[in-house]
Every structure is written in C-alpha cells, then in structure tokens.
Design a protein around this motif. Structure first.
Motif, PDB file in Angstrom:
ATOM      1  N   VAL A 414      -9.515   6.088 -12.005  1.00  0.00           N
ATOM      2  CA  VAL A 414      -8.960   4.850 -11.440  1.00  0.00           C
ATOM      3  C   VAL A 414      -7.725   5.164 -10.610  1.00  0.00           C
ATOM      4  CG1 VAL A 414      -8.051   2.600 -11.987  1.00  0.00           C
ATOM      5  CG2 VAL A 414      -9.853   3.559 -13.377  1.00  0.00           C
ATOM      6  N   VAL A 417      -8.727   6.271  -7.191  1.00  0.00           N
ATOM      7  CA  VAL A 417      -9.048   5.219  -6.227  1.00  0.00           C
ATOM      8  C   VAL A 417      -7.824   4.854  -5.418  1.00  0.00           C
ATOM      9  CG1 VAL A 417      -9.660   2.794  -6.041  1.00  0.00           C
ATOM     10  CG2 VAL A 417     -10.905   4.250  -7.573  1.00  0.00           C
ATOM     11  N   TYR A 418      -6.686   4.819  -6.095  1.00  0.00           N
ATOM     12  CA  TYR A 418      -5.475   4.380  -5.417  1.00  0.00           C
ATOM     13  C   TYR A 418      -5.130   5.302  -4.242  1.00  0.00           C
ATOM     14  CZ  TYR A 418      -0.670   3.252  -4.462  1.00  0.00           C
ATOM     15  OH  TYR A 418       0.471   2.911  -3.817  1.00  0.00           O
ATOM     16  N   PHE A 421      -7.818   5.502  -1.428  1.00  0.00           N
ATOM     17  CA  PHE A 421      -7.890   4.300  -0.606  1.00  0.00           C
ATOM     18  C   PHE A 421      -6.683   4.145   0.307  1.00  0.00           C
ATOM     19  CE2 PHE A 421     -11.418   1.356  -1.306  1.00  0.00           C
ATOM     20  CZ  PHE A 421     -12.195   2.209  -2.051  1.00  0.00           C
ATOM     21  N   ILE A 425      -6.949   2.477   3.791  1.00  0.00           N
ATOM     22  CA  ILE A 425      -6.059   1.375   4.178  1.00  0.00           C
ATOM     23  C   ILE A 425      -5.414   1.692   5.510  1.00  0.00           C
ATOM     24  CG2 ILE A 425      -3.877   0.240   3.623  1.00  0.00           C
ATOM     25  CD1 ILE A 425      -4.557   0.452   0.722  1.00  0.00           C
ATOM     26  N   TYR A 428      -8.057   1.527   8.390  1.00  0.00           N
ATOM     27  CA  TYR A 428      -8.712   0.257   8.699  1.00  0.00           C
ATOM     28  C   TYR A 428      -7.758  -0.930   8.740  1.00  0.00           C
ATOM     29  CZ  TYR A 428     -13.458   1.974   8.641  1.00  0.00           C
ATOM     30  OH  TYR A 428     -14.614   2.617   8.966  1.00  0.00           O
ATOM     31  N   LEU A 429      -6.785  -0.945   7.825  1.00  0.00           N
ATOM     32  CA  LEU A 429      -5.989  -2.163   7.696  1.00  0.00           C
ATOM     33  C   LEU A 429      -4.692  -2.097   8.480  1.00  0.00           C
ATOM     34  CD1 LEU A 429      -6.405  -3.029   3.917  1.00  0.00           C
ATOM     35  CD2 LEU A 429      -8.008  -3.243   5.779  1.00  0.00           C
TER      36      LEU A 429
ATOM     37  N   LEU B 149     -16.416  -3.154  -2.552  1.00  0.00           N
ATOM     38  CA  LEU B 149     -16.037  -2.649  -1.229  1.00  0.00           C
ATOM     39  C   LEU B 149     -15.939  -3.756  -0.186  1.00  0.00           C
ATOM     40  CD1 LEU B 149     -17.869   0.760  -1.057  1.00  0.00           C
ATOM     41  CD2 LEU B 149     -15.430   0.365  -1.079  1.00  0.00           C
ATOM     42  N   TYR B 152     -13.032  -5.931  -1.009  1.00  0.00           N
ATOM     43  CA  TYR B 152     -11.768  -5.255  -0.724  1.00  0.00           C
ATOM     44  C   TYR B 152     -11.398  -5.391   0.752  1.00  0.00           C
ATOM     45  CZ  TYR B 152      -8.809  -1.202   0.261  1.00  0.00           C
ATOM     46  OH  TYR B 152      -7.820  -0.379   0.706  1.00  0.00           O
ATOM     47  N   PHE B 153     -12.376  -5.151   1.611  1.00  0.00           N
ATOM     48  CA  PHE B 153     -12.076  -5.237   3.035  1.00  0.00           C
ATOM     49  C   PHE B 153     -11.885  -6.684   3.483  1.00  0.00           C
ATOM     50  CE2 PHE B 153     -13.938  -0.954   3.095  1.00  0.00           C
ATOM     51  CZ  PHE B 153     -12.896  -0.312   3.723  1.00  0.00           C
ATOM     52  N   GLY B 156      -8.473  -7.399   2.445  1.00  0.00           N
ATOM     53  CA  GLY B 156      -7.515  -6.504   3.088  1.00  0.00           C
ATOM     54  C   GLY B 156      -7.403  -6.675   4.589  1.00  0.00           C
ATOM     55  N   LEU B 157      -8.480  -7.099   5.246  1.00  0.00           N
ATOM     56  CA  LEU B 157      -8.429  -7.197   6.706  1.00  0.00           C
ATOM     57  C   LEU B 157      -8.109  -8.598   7.196  1.00  0.00           C
ATOM     58  CD1 LEU B 157     -11.379  -4.922   7.831  1.00  0.00           C
ATOM     59  CD2 LEU B 157      -8.998  -4.636   8.413  1.00  0.00           C
ATOM     60  N   GLU B 164      -2.481  -6.057   1.676  1.00  0.00           N
ATOM     61  CA  GLU B 164      -2.762  -4.681   1.234  1.00  0.00           C
ATOM     62  C   GLU B 164      -2.537  -4.551  -0.258  1.00  0.00           C
ATOM     63  OE1 GLU B 164      -0.521  -1.936   3.587  1.00  0.00           O
ATOM     64  OE2 GLU B 164      -1.353  -2.891   5.378  1.00  0.00           O
ATOM     65  N   ILE B 168      -5.717  -3.840  -2.903  1.00  0.00           N
ATOM     66  CA  ILE B 168      -5.827  -2.617  -3.709  1.00  0.00           C
ATOM     67  C   ILE B 168      -5.671  -2.948  -5.186  1.00  0.00           C
ATOM     68  CG2 ILE B 168      -3.405  -1.860  -3.586  1.00  0.00           C
ATOM     69  CD1 ILE B 168      -6.261   0.533  -3.171  1.00  0.00           C
ATOM     70  N   PHE B 171      -8.950  -4.097  -6.323  1.00  0.00           N
ATOM     71  CA  PHE B 171      -9.890  -2.992  -6.420  1.00  0.00           C
ATOM     72  C   PHE B 171      -9.629  -2.149  -7.669  1.00  0.00           C
ATOM     73  CE2 PHE B 171     -12.281   0.680  -5.570  1.00  0.00           C
ATOM     74  CZ  PHE B 171     -13.228   0.310  -4.648  1.00  0.00           C
ATOM     75  N   VAL B 172      -8.369  -1.792  -7.873  1.00  0.00           N
ATOM     76  CA  VAL B 172      -8.058  -0.890  -8.983  1.00  0.00           C
ATOM     77  C   VAL B 172      -8.346  -1.564 -10.327  1.00  0.00           C
ATOM     78  CG1 VAL B 172      -6.199   0.309 -10.151  1.00  0.00           C
ATOM     79  CG2 VAL B 172      -6.424   0.502  -7.694  1.00  0.00           C
ATOM     80  N   PHE B 175     -12.105  -1.815 -10.755  1.00  0.00           N
ATOM     81  CA  PHE B 175     -12.695  -0.487 -10.856  1.00  0.00           C
ATOM     82  C   PHE B 175     -12.465   0.088 -12.258  1.00  0.00           C
ATOM     83  CE2 PHE B 175     -12.858   4.131 -10.041  1.00  0.00           C
ATOM     84  CZ  PHE B 175     -14.113   4.188  -9.488  1.00  0.00           C
TER      85      PHE B 175
END
Lengths: 468, 551
Positions: A414, A417-418, A421, A425, A428-429, B149, B152-153, B156-157, B164, B168, B171-172, B175
């Motif tokens: 886990v 993942v941080y 990602f 991030i 994409y972001l 996924l 998340y986007f 996030g987008l 952000e 996340i 997600f975390v 997950f």
C-alpha cells in the motif's frame, strides 16, 4: 550452454566491430547477437545437460531464467542512445561488449552446479558492472558511484568467498549436490559449525548483490550515480540472476538446514520491505525512488525464496519478468524526460520533471503509468500476478511461519502505491511546460512492446506460466 | 442472450469508441457515453422483468473458462468468467443502471478534456456493473480493484482544489482494503476445490456437461476422505463453491472443521475480519470513513453521484456476498461488533453532518450515517434486517444521487457550497426548493418516501435480532432524530427567510430542464419505493430467506 559460448564470442566480435566507429552498425549488431543467443538458448529446451565435470547444469529452469535475462538485456540495449556527450570519450563498442560479458556472468550464476562457478559468474557480472557504473567518465557522481560500488562490492565478494571456503572446510566439496547430501544426510559427527558460519557469510554476500537490507546501503548512491541506462540494466539483470542463484543454492545445498536460513531470510525480508518502501516515499528524485523501489522488490522476491515451496521458482520467475519489464519501461521514460531540461548540465530527475508529461508525449506518459501500476501490483497488469504468486507461496508455506512477513508485505504494497502514483500524478494531473518530447521509432517500438507485455501478462498469465 | 456480459461490454465498447474517435467533435463523446448508459439501464430493466422472483438461486448464469494454471503438486487453479444474478444483486444492478445513466446526463456539464473524461466514465461503469454480476471471486476482485483507477483519475483530473490529496487518499485507503481481501482470496483458493472440474480431472466422467449431483457428492466424499491425489484437485475461485463447506479440502487453512489457529486466533475468524475491513473501507464504516468526505468534496458532481450512488454499495454487497456468504460463522461471532460499528457510524456520521457548513461535506457525512443502517441491518441476521439493508442501499443510492445533484445545482451557479453564503433561496428558485425538500425528507426518513422503509426495517431487524444487544436499536434511532435535525436546519438556512446571498442574485436561477430531467425521476422513484416497497422486497426476499439458512 550454447548461449554462454556464443555470448562470449559475440562480445569479442563486438570489440572488433568497434573499429568501424559506427553506431549504425553496432546497435543492430548487438541486438542481433542477443537475439541469436536467445535462440541458441532455446535449443536446449527439454534437455538436461551437465558440463565440465559437474560445473554447469542446464535445464528448463535455467532456460527460463536466462531467457528473462536475455530479454531484459535486449530491451536495455535497444533503448541505449549515446554514451557521454563528446565523441572522443565515447566507446559504444566497449560498453556493448561489457554488457554482453556481464550477461555471460549472469547466465553462469543461473546455471552453476559448483560454488566456484557461482563465484566466477558473480565476479564476471560484478566487475563488468563496476566499469559500466563509472562509464560516464566526466561525471563526478558516476565516478563516485563506481568507486563506492567497487569497494563495497569487493568487500562483499570477500565475505562471500570466505563463506565458500568455510563450507568447503565443513563438507569437503564445492559441488552443490555433494554439499546437499552432507547437509541433509546428517554426518555421524553432526553438522560442523563451520557450515553454519559459511552459510551465513554466503548469504550476506548474495544478499549484498541483490541489495536486500541491511546490505542495501550502496544501492541508492550507485543507482543514482550510474548512467540511467546501466541503472536499468543493473536493477533488472543482477536481480534476476541473483535470485535464481540464491534460490538454487539454498534449495539444492541447504534444504537440510531450512530452519536456520528461513529465520535469517524472513528477518531480512521484513527489513528490506520496510526500508525499501518507507525510504522510497521520501525521495524527491524519481531515479532514487526507483532505486529504493528495486530494494523493496528484492523484499517481495525474498518472500518466495524464504517460503521454499515447489511453486517458488515459477513465482520468482514471473515476478522477475514482470518487475524487469516494468522497471526497464520506467527507466526508459526517465532517460528521455530527464534529458529534456538538464539542470547545470545534469539530467533533471526530480518528480517535477514529469509534470504535464501526458501533454508532452501521451505514449511516454501512458507506458510510464502502466509500468508504475504494474510495479504497484494492481490487477490487469503483470505486477499483480507477480505479487499474487509470491503471496501464494507464503500462504502455502503456512501462516504460522510466514504470517508476519505477509502482514508487512501487504502494508508495504500500500505504501508502494503512494510513491508510484506520485509519478502518475505528476505526468497526468500536474501542468508543466508543454514542449513535446520526440522519440525514435525503435524507442517507441520498445515502449509499446513492454507496455503490451505488461498488460498481456496481466490478462493471460497462464500463457507464460505454462512454460515453467 | 448473454445479458450480463452485455452489461459490461456495452460501456467498455463506449470507452473504446471514445478513445478511438478523432478529437475534433468533442460533443459526440458525451452522447456516446449517454447512449451506452441508457442502453445499459434499459437492459437492467429487461433483466428486472425477466427475473424469476420465486427462484432463490442464480439466474442468467454465464460461465466459461478463462485462466487455468497448473501448479504442479499444488493442483490446478481454475479462474472462470462466471456471471450470475440473484435477488441480492439484481436490486443493486438496477440501481447502478439508473445512477450511471443519471450520472452520464449530469456529466454534460464537464467541459474540459471530454475525451478522457467520458472514456474513464464508461470504463468505471463497466467495472461497477462487473462487480455486481461477477460470481468468480477473482473476477469480482478484478472489477473491484480496477474501478479504483478510473475513479482515481476522475477525481484527480476534474476535481476541486485539493483533488490530488483527495484522489490519492481515496486510492490508498481502498487499495489497503482490497489487499486484505486479496490475502483471504489466496487462502480461499488454496482451500477450496471445484467438484465438477475435479471429477473431470480424476477421470470419473469424460466431460463437464456429464457431471450430475451424484458425481459431485462422490467427489466431495472422496475429498473429505483425502482420497484424491493433490495434483488432481482443481482449485477454484467460484463463490458458489466457496460457500459450500463440502468443497473445502480437509486440513486446509480455511476449512471449518480443521479449525486452524493463526496468531492465537481462529484462521476463519481472522479471514472474516480481513474481508470485513476490506469492504468496510468502501461502505464506509467509522473509523475508516475519512477518505469519503474528502473525495466527495473534491469530486465533480457526476462523479460524486456515482461514488455515493453505486460505489459505496459495493461495500455492502461485498459484506453480503463474500464476508457473510463465505464466513457465516464469523458473521455470528462478530455480530455485536458489527452492529456496534453500524450504530457508531450512524451516530458519528450524523453528529458530524450537523456541524458542517459545506453542503457537500454535510451530505457526505449523512451518507456515512445512512450506510451505518446497512451494516446494522446486516449484522442483525434477521430477515427484516437483511432485506431492510438491501432496501436501504437502493434507497440511499437514489436519495444520495439526488442530494449530490442538488449540491451540484448550487455549485455550478456560484462555485460556492457554503451554507452561510445563502438565505431565502425559496423566493428565487421555487422548483429547486421542492426537489430539495423531497430529497431531504426522503433522507431523514419521512414515511411514504423510500428512506423510511429502509431505516424502519433495519431497526426492526436490530430489535428482533438474537445476536445484537437490545440497546443498539434505540441508539440507532437517535441517528434518525439527528438526521431530521441537520436536514431541516439546512433547509431552513438555505431556503427560508429573506433572500440574501454573497453572490450576484442573477446567478441564482431555478433548475434547468436538464437538471429537472435528472432530479424528477429520482424523486418519483423515491416516492414510489416509499409507497410500494414490495417492488423491491419481493425481489430480495426469497434469496435472502435462502441466504439466512446458513446462520
């Protein structure tokens, strides 16, 4: 065996090709050599051969591991560009040749039947890598990394060799099966304490090579300082070969003292997972993050070794394959992105360099995202199955033995993942400068190939597993 | 006709179409997504009419081999593409079809990066649908994990300022939950054999289609007597097989009779707790809920609608299908704990909602509170409680979708959701007031609206339950009182009194026809389910009755 011979010859041939001073010949020639070695390797499928009075043994497992090594080498060579900036100091022929030689060492580590062979293989691989690490001659960081790697690596080799000597002293043999029958046969006088010390020394040496904690301190500096291409090479080929060797050594020779090395390995595994993952979170450079991530993946691979179930080899194989493909993709994208806007002549490897990558080159961003998702172990990618198989071996071994390790591994994935990602991030972001990044056709082909492989293995893992 | 596959394939096709169409016509993308989701909704309606309510088992079953891995001495692992629908999943599939269609309409307000948005939205729809119809645990996990996924986007987008952080965190948290589930999944597949495929592997019958009940019984007997060679045992992820104790290998980790102990606890109890935690993050159960308010506040309106309307329900569905379905012994042992957590969620969520000044955050906490009823109803293990929990899930799906759309109406006009920025909106937005009032009253549990039925049945179940202490039901009713408090107070602050706003009065126009198109059907549905709850309860009761025989 044919692959080892052919690679050695090709390496020498490569040196001569260097006289042509033409990259246009060298790169395709090297790729062709690796492809030929790959094909030669497959010829022995379903045959068992023993060479040179029990020095080397080839079987299907050997072929599987060496195929992964050759595949990763192929990918690494394919994404190689220029070595250094000035013509005077670049010698691509030498570097390609050294890479081929180091693969010879790696293959010997996979197929050894005798501790001497393991040592020779390990040294061929290591010495080649010391050179490759320092190949960026003008860079202070590269020099520092090479020296550090060399000093610490030779120290580890020394301990490793001492371990071999002690094991020889206890058993009177370098041969894996002979040691194995001594250990499990239970000599009348009881197992000599020399063997235990020797085993621990050998373990320390091997764990150094695969960068497991607490023998990992060289990893971030060396990976960071080495040219990125060779960092990619090191973190994949060495790891695959190292784990193949470690598993073979421990299962063939030392099954009888599983109780001893199991404890050592689980301790190392937990430590490696914790150190690798938690330190990776705090990195500000993607290259260093990937270095620590390679430490953490060593931890996951160690789980399968420590579990020692009949499924362990195939779990290690699949994990190495998934990890190697994703890591190469990650580094390949890093090379391009970092070169875009160098800071003070050095590539910019910070997370910020990835800002807005999705706009600048969608293919790069997408393959990077897929590789990071795979490294994080999310389903529909190869990395997920790797984790799945590795965790399965642990559950199969029994929760009383492996329960603690599994808990740590789960929590750490886990954490993974941080930091994986964060790259996604950024690309994409976040918004960054919009200068597009151009890539050559071969590079594009490799990225598409690795991305397709990662997703393909995620959808149909049984295709590859049937081979093992 | 492979109806269930179509439910997954349609949105997938839409996603592919959006990806491969050229960028020129940005407006076509939303129409593609909308048409696909509407077709999907019609398909779910078709399923509703074709569904045989008297049958407790799975219907519309589709099964094909997908991955078969030979693990040598460990036997064979078989993963199937295995879909089916029963009275527990059908209401949720209907809900998902409806909410996703409403979400697609609401997505018309998205103006940036439309191609990526609608591709991700369609992908999310496919994986959400897949979760509800998958009967192979592995397939379920795949959909469960994969939906992270796109979500998340999407947050996030297209999210707000702290997107952000929110994405996340979402997600975390989830997950972590799914990794717990993964561990149990590995334990389960090592423990469970597929009697049909094992019979074929043993050579008892030449082909799968020739296996009948006798052969299965034979194989299960052989299995329990340990007379099958290890490499002939076909391990499976099939949820129906995992629910039968006869298919567990003797001495395997999760066999009831073997009673293994791990870390001083029974292995099955531990597995139940892990699965519970995995789904508790999704539901969400206090104290694992903190991702939800953040995600909701940052997410754009349509994503909030889907998040509250469908995604949270997967948590509840996972409880019923996997945690309760596969570990009924754990459900009984932990019933007081689960009920207690449910009550805690109800009261804590409501108290928080009372304190919020941000409309979306208030609704998010009210979601936490309302999903607490689901947990309480399930924990009661009574027919009323479980049927009520399913009803509450559907009702909350409809009402929370409405609530988030309502918050969206205000946000699109002024980009401000603070309650103290507005007063007396009733004068300028009469249509808006009516719809808001319906949603609020429905949520606070006014009879004749759907929220009442769900809460009533779950609390009744908690009263009747032999497993729950008596104090829980009365404390849970406190949540209803608090809900009345925060909803009415919000209504009063926003709409009543003299009109005043921080923003230009001209911005605050009444609901547009598009917004009405989304809100009115939802309101009508809430009313319909409140008056005729039988529509839904008839679907669920026979399956739930069968389900409760395990306890």
């Amino acid at each position: 065996m044919l692959s080892i011979i052919s690679l050695s010859l090709f390496g020498i041939l490569n040196l001569f090709l260097g006289f042509l001073k033409s990259r246009r010949v060298l790169l395709p020639a090297t790729l062709l050599f690796i492809a030929l070695a790959f094909a030669a390797n497959l010829l022995d499928w379903n045959h068992q051969y023993v060479y040179f009075r029990d020095m080397l043994r080839t079987n299907n497992l050997f072929i599987n591991f060496s195929s992964i090594i050759l595949l990763t080498t192929f990918l690494t060579v394919a994404i190689s560009r220029s070595f250094g900036t000035d013509e005077e100091h670049t010698h691509p022929a030498e570097y390609y040749a050294i890479m081929l030689f180091s693969v010879v060492g790696a293959l010997m580590m996979v197929g050894f039947e005798n501790l001497i062979m393991l040592f020779i293989g390990l040294e061929i691989l290591s010495v080649s890598l010391y050179v490759l690490t320092g190949s960026d001659k003008r860079s202070l960081r590269s020099n520092e990394a090479a020296l550090k790697y060399f000093l610490m690596g030779s120290f580890a080799t020394g301990i490793f060799l001492f371990g071999i000597a002690l094991v020889y002293g206890a058993t009177g043999s370098f041969n894996l099966s002979a040691i194995g029958s001594y250990v499990s046969g239970g000599p009348t006088t009881g197992i000599s304490p020399l063997l235990y010390v020797g085993l621990l020394f050998i373990l320390a040496g091997m764990l150094f090579k695969v960068s497991a904690a607490p023998f990992h301190f060289w990893t971030p500096d060396v990976y960071d300082g080495a040219p990125t291409l060779f960092t990619a090479f090191m973190s994949t080929v060495v790891k695959t070969a190292g784990f193949a060797a470690l598993y073979r050594l421990l299962t063939v020779s030392f099954t009888g003292v599983y109780g001893l090395w199991w404890q050592v390995l689980t301790g190392v595994t937990v430590l490696t997972l914790l150190v690798g993952n938690i330190t990776a979170v705090y990195q500000s450079s993607v290259k260093r993050m990937l270095a620590y991530s390679s430490v953490s993946h060593a931890g996951y691979l160690l789980i399968a070794v420590a579990a020692k179930t009949p499924q362990s080899p195939s779990a290690i194989l699949f994990y190495s394959l998934a990890y190697s493909i994703a890591t190469i993709t990650g580094f390949a994208v890093l090379i391009l992105v970092a070169e875009q806007k160098p800071i003070e002549g050095r590539p910019d490897e910070r997370y910020e360099a990835f800002n807005g990558l999705a706009k600048r080159n969608p293919l790069l961003a997408f393959s990077l995202a897929v590789s990071m998702v795979s490294l994080a172990g999310i389903p529909l990618t190869a990395g997920f199955w790797g984790k799945f198989f590795v965790f399965s071996t642990a559950v199969d071994r029994g929760m009383t033995n492996m329960g603690m390790v599994l808990v740590v591994a789960v929590l750490m994935s886990v954490v993974g993942v941080y930091y994986y990602f964060r790259v996604i991030i950024a690309s994409y972001l976040k918004t960054g400068d919009s200068e597009p990044i151009g890539i050559r056709p071969l590079y594009r082909f490799i990225l598409v190939l690795t991305t397709a492989l990662t997703i393909g293995l995620g959808l149909f893992p049984d295709v590859v597993r049937q081979l093992f | 006709m492979p109806y269930l596959s179509l439910l997954i394939i349609l949105p997938l096709l839409a996603a592919l179409l959006v990806v491969f169409l050229p960028n020129r016509n940005q407006t076509t993308f939303r129409w593609i997504a909308l048409v696909a989701s509407l077709l999907n909704f019609l398909l779910t309606l078709l399923l509703f009419f074709r569904f045989d309510k008297s049958v407790a088992g799975y219907q519309f079953v589709e099964q094909t081999d997908w991955i078969t891995l030979s693990l040598g001495p460990l036997g064979v692992v078989s993963i199937d593409y295995f879909l089916g629908l029963d009275g527990i999943s059908l209401p949720l599939v209907l809900l998902a079809g409806l909410v996703l269609a409403i979400g697609a309409i609401s997505s018309f307000e998205i103006k940036q990066k439309q191609k990526a948005y609608f591709a991700l939205y369609s992908l999310l729809s496919a994986s959400l649908m897949g979760c509800f119809v998958a009967l192979d645990l592995f397939l379920f996990f795949l959909f469960f994990e994969f939906m992270l996924l796109p979500m998340y986007f999407l947050i996030g987008l297209w999210g707000g300022e702290r997107r952000e952080y929110a994405s996340i965190k979402f997600f975390v948290y989830t997950f972590l939950g799914s990794i717990f589930i993964l561990l149990v999944m590995i334990g389960l597949y090592l423990s469970v054999a597929d009697p049909v495929e094992t019979a074929v592997a043993m050579g008892l019958v030449p082909g799968k289609e020739l296996v009948d009940a006798n052969v299965i019984a034979d194989v299960q007997n052989y299995l329990q007597e340990g007379r099958i060679e290890a490499d002939q045992i076909v391990h499976t992820f099939s949820i129906p097989y995992m629910a039968e104790p006869g298919n567990y290998l003797p001495q395997s980790l999760l066999n009831i009779a073997a009673d293994h102990v791990l870390f001083g606890q029974s292995a099955r109890m531990l597995a139940f707790v892990l699965v519970f935690l995995g789904f508790a993050v999704k539901l969400p159960v206090v104290p694992l809920h903190t991702w939800l308010p953040d995600a909701h506040v940052e997410a754009p309106t349509p994503v909030s609608v889907v998040l509250a309307g469908v995604l949270l329900k997967i948590g509840g569905y996972g409880f019923i299908r996997i945690a309760y379905g596969l570990f009924p012994d754990g459900a009984i042992v932990f019933a007081p704990w689960l009920g207690g957590l449910g009550v805690l969620s109800i009261v804590y969520g409501a108290l928080n909602a009372l304190a919020m000044n941000d409309l979306k955050r208030m609704i998010a906490y009210s979601s936490v509170s309302h999903m607490g009823f689901v947990l309480l109803g399930l924990a009661s293990l009574t027919s009323e409680g479980v049927n009520g929990a399913l009803f509450q899930m559907v009702s909350h799906g409809i009402l929370s979708a409405m609530l988030f759309l309502i918050a969206g109406v205000l946000y699109t006009r002024t980009h401000d959701r603070q309650l103290d920025s507005y007063r007396g909106l009733a004068a300028r937005m009469p249509g808006y007031v009516t719809l808001t009032a319906i949603a609020f009253f429905g949520s606070l549990g006014l009879p004749a609206l759907s929220g009442f039925i769900g809460e009533f049945f779950t609390i009744m179940g908690a009263f009747n339950s032999p497993y729950l202490p008596n104090w829980m039901a009365p404390v849970a009713t406190l949540g209803i009182v608090l809900a009345a408090g925060y909803f009415l107070w919000t209504l009063q602050r926003l709409f009543f009194g003299e009109f005043w706003s921080k923003h230009e009065a001209g911005l605050l126009t009444d609901v547009t026809p598009r917004e009405r198109l989304m809100l009115v059907p939802l309101a009508a549905l809430a009313l319909m389910l409140g008056i005729l709850p039988g529509i839904l309860l008839n679907l669920t009761q026979s399956t739930v009755g069968e389900f409760l025989k395990n306890f």
